[in-house]
Design a protein around this motif. Structure first.
Motif, PDB file in Angstrom:
ATOM      1  N   UNK A 177       0.826  -1.209   0.000  1.00  0.00           N
ATOM      2  CA  UNK A 177       0.000   0.000   0.000  1.00  0.00           C
ATOM      3  C   UNK A 177       0.860   1.259   0.000  1.00  0.00           C
ATOM      4  N   UNK A 178       1.570   1.497  -1.114  1.00  0.00           N
ATOM      5  CA  UNK A 178       2.349   2.734  -1.176  1.00  0.00           C
ATOM      6  C   UNK A 178       1.387   3.927  -1.193  1.00  0.00           C
ATOM      7  N   UNK A 179       1.919   5.105  -0.879  1.00  0.00           N
ATOM      8  CA  UNK A 179       1.073   6.291  -0.709  1.00  0.00           C
ATOM      9  C   UNK A 179       0.079   6.523  -1.836  1.00  0.00           C
ATOM     10  N   UNK A 180       0.545   6.293  -3.055  1.00  0.00           N
ATOM     11  CA  UNK A 180      -0.343   6.617  -4.185  1.00  0.00           C
ATOM     12  C   UNK A 180      -1.497   5.625  -4.320  1.00  0.00           C
ATOM     13  N   UNK A 181      -1.389   4.492  -3.612  1.00  0.00           N
ATOM     14  CA  UNK A 181      -2.385   3.435  -3.776  1.00  0.00           C
ATOM     15  C   UNK A 181      -3.556   3.573  -2.795  1.00  0.00           C
ATOM     16  N   UNK A 182      -4.545   4.393  -3.190  1.00  0.00           N
ATOM     17  CA  UNK A 182      -5.784   4.437  -2.420  1.00  0.00           C
ATOM     18  C   UNK A 182      -5.717   5.223  -1.127  1.00  0.00           C
ATOM     19  N   UNK A 183      -4.547   5.770  -0.798  1.00  0.00           N
ATOM     20  CA  UNK A 183      -4.393   6.590   0.407  1.00  0.00           C
ATOM     21  C   UNK A 183      -4.874   5.877   1.670  1.00  0.00           C
ATOM     22  N   UNK A 184      -4.601   4.593   1.783  1.00  0.00           N
ATOM     23  CA  UNK A 184      -4.867   3.884   3.031  1.00  0.00           C
ATOM     24  C   UNK A 184      -3.941   4.436   4.110  1.00  0.00           C
ATOM     25  N   UNK A 185      -4.450   4.559   5.325  1.00  0.00           N
ATOM     26  CA  UNK A 185      -3.507   4.874   6.389  1.00  0.00           C
ATOM     27  C   UNK A 185      -2.998   3.575   6.990  1.00  0.00           C
TER      28      UNK A 185
END
Ligand SMILES: [Zn+2]
Ligand SMILES: [Zn+2]
Lengths: 164, 338
Positions: free
Chosen positions: B51-59
């Motif tokens: 889940x890199x930052x650009x991927x869906x903005x999951x925290x």
């Protein structure tokens, strides 16, 4: 072993320790269900699983084999009511199966297949669906579709899906 | 961003929310109870890397950075299990959360991963589809442990097979009042389902909120389990509505609903228990169209936001019981009806 309540064939064995005094309970499926042991519902599974396998005859063979991934023995799994790692299930499959059956009433998975799982299972499922569809087409006399389905089935079988 | 629980959904008069949770584990790694801290770190890093930052903005949250107060508020928002919250401040556990909080992934709970998707109202098909997508996505990166015969391999044998627990949160004040819940529990258990209190395992039901979920995970497909659950939920919803209709015309019932509303609008101290019991009556009144300006979305949101840990989080401090009840009363006064 017979049921402590009604005398029918007992299938469930539960060990209870109260004030250091251990008593064993033997129950038939009906009585077990009535006392909350017949299914996985509302039941302290750790205790249940452990007691299921802690019979003396099974104890002696339990510790000789260990899971090659996590080192757990069957006895340890039974006592904790939990597998140590995924490989435990493969290592102790035969001995875990009775209690898995008791929990779910079934022992064969029929749901989603993991992507990296053995491809043959996916093929087997696909073949089964195609064969069912073929049977339906034969009954419905949709011959064109039948030929199409037969080709598909043949192709899949040639890929080795039937070897499993 | 609007949170999933801030709006009501299909069959919202009875159904609060629908949830699907998948238990997944990685091959050749011990289950969490037997893992070393290095192995726990390794799994967390692998999941976070997906889940890199650009991927869906999951925290991506490590639980050691979460205070017990925050962790409990997450339980109240149904993002994590009570067991997982107990590990707040401990290393080796992590949570991934979508911006609207409808997707949460617990790393290091009972299994390596618990993928959970929630939605307001009755909505199994779309949330299963979404859970399925996250499952495929993570499987392609982590390679989940799977066996031809036993399906997805889980720490506890009760989750073998699909590893799927699907559940629906129901508001059943009329069935509860008529003493039908126990009978219902007996019936659904014969059908491979279970019904229990709001926060799951062993929790009491407050405010007539009940969770109906599947018990059996091996030997039936995800679709079969969901269809089974849908059809039983449908029957329960129908029954609940019938009993509500019977109550609607009783003057004593109308009186009770409006008294409950009066207390919620005016009380200066509200315990959690009193709040839940009153809000349950008001919710039923709104669902029956008895209260002008009543709004189910608002009530659903209030039920979550008036829970103890959520109050403490908003207050940004620990409060004693009386202070908390005072905060709750003030919050409820401001938010019960616009
Ligand atoms: Zn008996
Ligand atoms: Zn193992």
């Amino acid at each position: 072993m017979y049921c402590d309540y009604c005398g029918k064939q007992a299938t469930t064995h539960v060990k209870k320790t109260i004030n250091g005094q251990t008593t064993e309970l033997h129950l038939c499926p009906q009585c077990a269900a009535e006392h909350g042991f017949g299914s996985a519902f509302g039941l302290d599974l750790g205790d249940f699983w452990g007691s299921l396998f802690s019979e003396p005859t099974k104890k002696s063979i339990a510790d000789t084999v260990r899971c090659e991934d996590c080192g757990r023995s069957f006895r340890e799994i039974a006592e904790l009511g939990k597998a140590g790692c995924p490989t435990c299930y493969r290592t102790f499959y035969d001995r875990l199966l009775p209690s898995i059956h008791r929990i779910h009433g079934k022992t064969q998975h029929t749901g989603k297949v993991a992507d990296k799982a053995d491809d043959s299972l996916k093929k087997k499922r696909e073949l089964q669906t195609l064969r069912e569809e073929l049977e339906r087409c034969i009954t419905a006399q949709e011959y064109e579709k039948c030929a199409e389905l037969r080709d598909k089935i043949q192709q899949l079988e040639e890929k080795g899906g039937e070897t499993a | 961003m609007t949170k999933w629980y801030e709006k009501s959904g299909t069959d919202g008069d009875v159904v609060i929310s629908t949830r699907i949770r998948l238990a997944r584990n990685v091959n050749h790694v011990p289950f969490p109870a037997a893992m070393t801290s290095e192995q726990k770190e390794d799994i967390i890093n692998k999941v976070f890397a997906a889940f890199p930052d650009e991927n869906g903005a999951f925290s991506c949250v490590r639980m050691e950075t979460v205070s017990p107060r925050e962790a409990l508020s997450m339980v109240e928002r149904h993002l994590i299990s009570p067991d997982f919250a107990n590990g707040a401040g401990e290393t080796g556990k992590a949570l991934l959360l979508s911006p609207d909080e409808s997707v949460s992934i617990m790393v290091g709970e009972e299994d390596h991963l618990r993928i959970q998707v929630m939605r307001a109202g009755l909505d199994f098909d779309s949330i299963y589809e979404e859970a399925n997508c996250w499952d495929d996505f993570l499987d392609s990166r982590l390679h989940f442990a799977f066996d031809d015969r036993l399906g997805y391999l889980t720490q506890c044998p009760t989750n073998l097979g699909t590893g799927m627990r699907a559940s629906v949160m129901l508001h059943l004040p009329a069935l509860q009042e008529h003493g039908i819940i126990q009978q219902l529990a007996n019936t659904v258990s014969k059908l491979g389902l279970t019904i229990r209190g709001m926060y799951g395992e062993g929790s009491r039901s407050e405010g007539a909120l009940y969770q109906l979920s599947n018990q059996v995970t091996l030997g039936l497909t995800e679709q079969e389990a969901i269809e089974n659950l849908k059809s039983i939920a449908g029957q329960i919803i129908k029954e609940e509505r019938q009993y509500r209709e019977k109550m609607r015309s009783l003057p004593a019932f109308e009186d009770r609903v409006f008294r409950a509303l009066g207390v919620l609008q005016n009380a200066r101290l509200l315990s959690g228990k009193e709040f839940m019991s009153l809000v349950s009556q008001v919710r039923m009144g709104i669902a029956l169209g008895m209260i002008p300006n009543g709004n189910l979305d608002r009530i659903n949101r209030l039920i979550i936001e008036a829970q103890a840990a959520n109050i403490l989080c908003r207050a940004e401090q620990d409060l004693d019981a009386a202070a908390r009840d005072s905060h709750r009363a003030a919050f409820v006064r401001d938010n019960i009806i616009c």
